[in-house]
Design a protein around this motif. Structure first.
Motif, short mmCIF file in Angstrom:
data_model
loop_
_atom_site.label_atom_id
_atom_site.label_comp_id
_atom_site.label_asym_id
_atom_site.label_seq_id
_atom_site.Cartn_x
_atom_site.Cartn_y
_atom_site.Cartn_z
N THR A 85 44.56 37.76 43.35
CA THR A 85 45.45 36.84 44.05
C THR A 85 44.75 36.22 45.26
OG1 THR A 85 47.43 38.04 43.36
CG2 THR A 85 47.61 36.70 45.35
N LEU A 86 44.09 37.05 46.05
CA LEU A 86 43.42 36.56 47.25
C LEU A 86 42.27 35.63 46.91
CD1 LEU A 86 43.45 39.88 49.30
CD2 LEU A 86 44.75 37.80 49.82
N SER A 87 41.63 35.85 45.78
CA SER A 87 40.53 34.97 45.38
C SER A 87 41.04 33.57 45.05
CB SER A 87 39.79 35.55 44.17
OG SER A 87 40.58 35.48 43.00
N VAL A 88 42.34 33.46 44.74
CA VAL A 88 42.93 32.17 44.41
C VAL A 88 43.60 31.53 45.63
CG1 VAL A 88 44.68 30.99 43.01
CG2 VAL A 88 43.29 32.79 41.99
N VAL A 89 44.45 32.29 46.31
CA VAL A 89 45.23 31.70 47.42
C VAL A 89 44.46 31.69 48.72
CG1 VAL A 89 47.41 32.38 46.36
CG2 VAL A 89 46.34 33.91 48.01
N GLY A 90 43.37 32.45 48.80
CA GLY A 90 42.55 32.44 50.01
C GLY A 90 42.57 33.77 50.73
N ASN A 91 41.45 34.13 51.33
CA ASN A 91 41.30 35.41 51.99
C ASN A 91 42.05 35.52 53.31
OD1 ASN A 91 39.48 36.82 50.16
ND2 ASN A 91 37.97 35.28 50.74
N ASP A 92 42.64 34.40 53.76
CA ASP A 92 43.44 34.43 54.98
C ASP A 92 44.84 33.87 54.73
OD1 ASP A 92 42.66 31.83 54.54
OD2 ASP A 92 42.15 31.39 56.63
N ALA A 93 45.29 33.90 53.49
CA ALA A 93 46.57 33.31 53.11
C ALA A 93 47.74 34.03 53.77
CB ALA A 93 46.74 33.35 51.60
N ASP A 94 48.84 33.31 53.95
CA ASP A 94 50.06 33.93 54.47
C ASP A 94 50.57 34.98 53.50
OD1 ASP A 94 50.05 32.29 56.70
OD2 ASP A 94 51.35 30.78 55.80
N ALA A 95 51.23 35.99 54.05
CA ALA A 95 51.73 37.08 53.22
C ALA A 95 52.71 36.59 52.16
CB ALA A 95 52.38 38.15 54.09
N ASP A 96 53.56 35.61 52.52
CA ASP A 96 54.54 35.09 51.56
C ASP A 96 53.86 34.41 50.38
OD1 ASP A 96 56.62 36.03 53.08
OD2 ASP A 96 57.06 34.11 54.03
N ASP A 97 52.77 33.67 50.65
CA ASP A 97 52.04 33.01 49.57
C ASP A 97 51.39 34.05 48.65
OD1 ASP A 97 52.75 30.54 50.57
OD2 ASP A 97 50.91 30.31 51.74
N VAL A 98 50.86 35.10 49.27
CA VAL A 98 50.25 36.17 48.48
C VAL A 98 51.31 36.86 47.63
CG1 VAL A 98 49.00 38.37 48.59
CG2 VAL A 98 48.43 36.51 50.18
N ASP A 99 52.46 37.11 48.23
CA ASP A 99 53.58 37.75 47.53
C ASP A 99 53.97 36.96 46.29
OD1 ASP A 99 56.27 38.48 46.77
OD2 ASP A 99 56.45 39.53 48.66
N ASP A 100 54.16 35.66 46.46
CA ASP A 100 54.60 34.81 45.35
C ASP A 100 53.58 34.78 44.22
OD1 ASP A 100 56.88 34.20 46.75
OD2 ASP A 100 56.15 32.27 47.50
N TYR A 101 52.31 34.62 44.57
CA TYR A 101 51.28 34.53 43.52
C TYR A 101 51.06 35.89 42.86
CZ TYR A 101 47.30 32.70 41.00
OH TYR A 101 46.46 32.29 39.99
N LEU A 102 51.13 36.95 43.66
CA LEU A 102 50.94 38.29 43.11
C LEU A 102 52.01 38.62 42.07
CD1 LEU A 102 49.44 41.00 43.09
CD2 LEU A 102 50.86 41.70 45.03
N ALA A 103 53.24 38.20 42.33
CA ALA A 103 54.31 38.43 41.35
C ALA A 103 54.00 37.73 40.04
CB ALA A 103 55.65 37.94 41.91
N ASN A 104 53.39 36.55 40.11
CA ASN A 104 53.00 35.84 38.89
C ASN A 104 51.88 36.57 38.16
OD1 ASN A 104 54.84 33.72 39.20
ND2 ASN A 104 53.46 32.56 40.52
N VAL A 105 50.91 37.07 38.93
CA VAL A 105 49.80 37.81 38.33
C VAL A 105 50.33 39.06 37.62
CG1 VAL A 105 47.72 39.16 38.82
CG2 VAL A 105 48.08 36.95 39.95
N LEU A 106 51.28 39.72 38.25
CA LEU A 106 51.86 40.94 37.68
C LEU A 106 52.87 40.63 36.58
CD1 LEU A 106 52.46 42.93 40.98
CD2 LEU A 106 50.62 43.29 39.33
N ASP A 107 53.27 39.35 36.49
CA ASP A 107 54.24 38.91 35.49
C ASP A 107 55.56 39.65 35.63
OD1 ASP A 107 55.20 37.38 33.39
OD2 ASP A 107 54.46 38.76 31.84
N VAL A 108 56.07 39.66 36.86
CA VAL A 108 57.37 40.29 37.12
C VAL A 108 58.31 39.28 37.76
CG1 VAL A 108 56.40 42.61 37.36
CG2 VAL A 108 56.65 41.16 39.40
N ASP A 109 59.60 39.50 37.53
CA ASP A 109 60.64 38.69 38.16
C ASP A 109 60.94 39.35 39.50
OD1 ASP A 109 62.65 36.96 38.76
OD2 ASP A 109 64.12 37.85 37.39
N ASP A 110 60.36 38.82 40.56
CA ASP A 110 60.41 39.44 41.88
C ASP A 110 61.79 39.28 42.50
OD1 ASP A 110 59.72 40.58 44.27
OD2 ASP A 110 58.52 38.89 44.98
#
Length: 201
Positions: A68-93
């Motif tokens: 996730t961090l490799s895509v959204v950036g190593n300094d991305a906001d936590a909310d952006d990381v949260d949203d993308y991570l849920a997609n990577v995990l393929d879960v309905d957050d």
């Protein structure tokens, strides 16, 4: 002379190894994090909770967080990381307060069984220890409803009394990054609520 030369070569090889070992401080580096501390702190902080979620450190979640961090950036906001991570995990957050095991969500119209998943991410840039970021994560989880979860609920509105049961699991992972000479630590938690029902005794 041969001994002298071999000695110089040995010193040179050691120096080369020293210079090449590690990439501390380089952009995007993701050094390892103490996995046992974070899970232990999250479990210890629940000592007074009626229902405790057993957290374990997950290497697969860590890999997903790194991706996730490799895509959204190593300094991305936590909310952006949260949203993308849920997609990577393929879960309905969903948020923890929307778990069926959270007080107020259980009602006579409840008719859904199965799993619900909450993904929670924090970002620390103040240099906290693993213990410190784990406690910060627990505060966010508790504010989100983790400390009020229930284990069961009896539906007395049905023609036959139905007992709803709720079990929980928790995974945690952390990744440290560097961007523009600033250190960041991301902690990700996945909490799962599994809902089942049965006729009450």
């Amino acid at each position: 002379l041969a001994l002298a030369l071999s000695g110089v070569m040995a010193v040179s090889m050691l120096a080369g190894c020293s210079n090449n070992s590690g990439n501390g401080g380089q952009e995007g580096e993701q050094p390892p994090v103490d996995d046992t501390t974070i899970a232990s702190v999250l479990n210890d902080e629940q000592a007074d909770n009626d229902v405790k979620v057993n957290f374990t450190y997950s290497s697969s979640l860590e890999t997903a967080l790194q991706k996730t961090l490799s895509v959204v950036g190593n300094d991305a906001d936590a909310d952006d990381v949260d949203d993308y991570l849920a997609n990577v995990l393929d879960v309905d957050d969903v948020i923890i307060k929307n778990f069926y095991g959270y007080p107020g969500q259980t009602s006579g119209t409840l008719n859904t069984v199965g799993e619900q998943t909450a993904v929670v991410v924090i970002r620390d840039e103040s240099g906290k220890t693993e213990d410190g970021v784990a406690k910060e994560m627990y505060t966010k989880l508790a504010n989100g409803g983790l400390d009020k979860l229930t284990a069961e609920w009896l539906d007395t509105n049905a023609n036959k009394q139905v007992k709803w049961s709720f079990s929980y699991t928790g995974e945690v992972a952390a990744v440290s990054t560097v961007e523009d000479n600033q250190n960041y630590t991301y902690v990700a938690v996945v909490v799962t609520c599994n809902t089942t029902k049965a006729l009450a005794d």
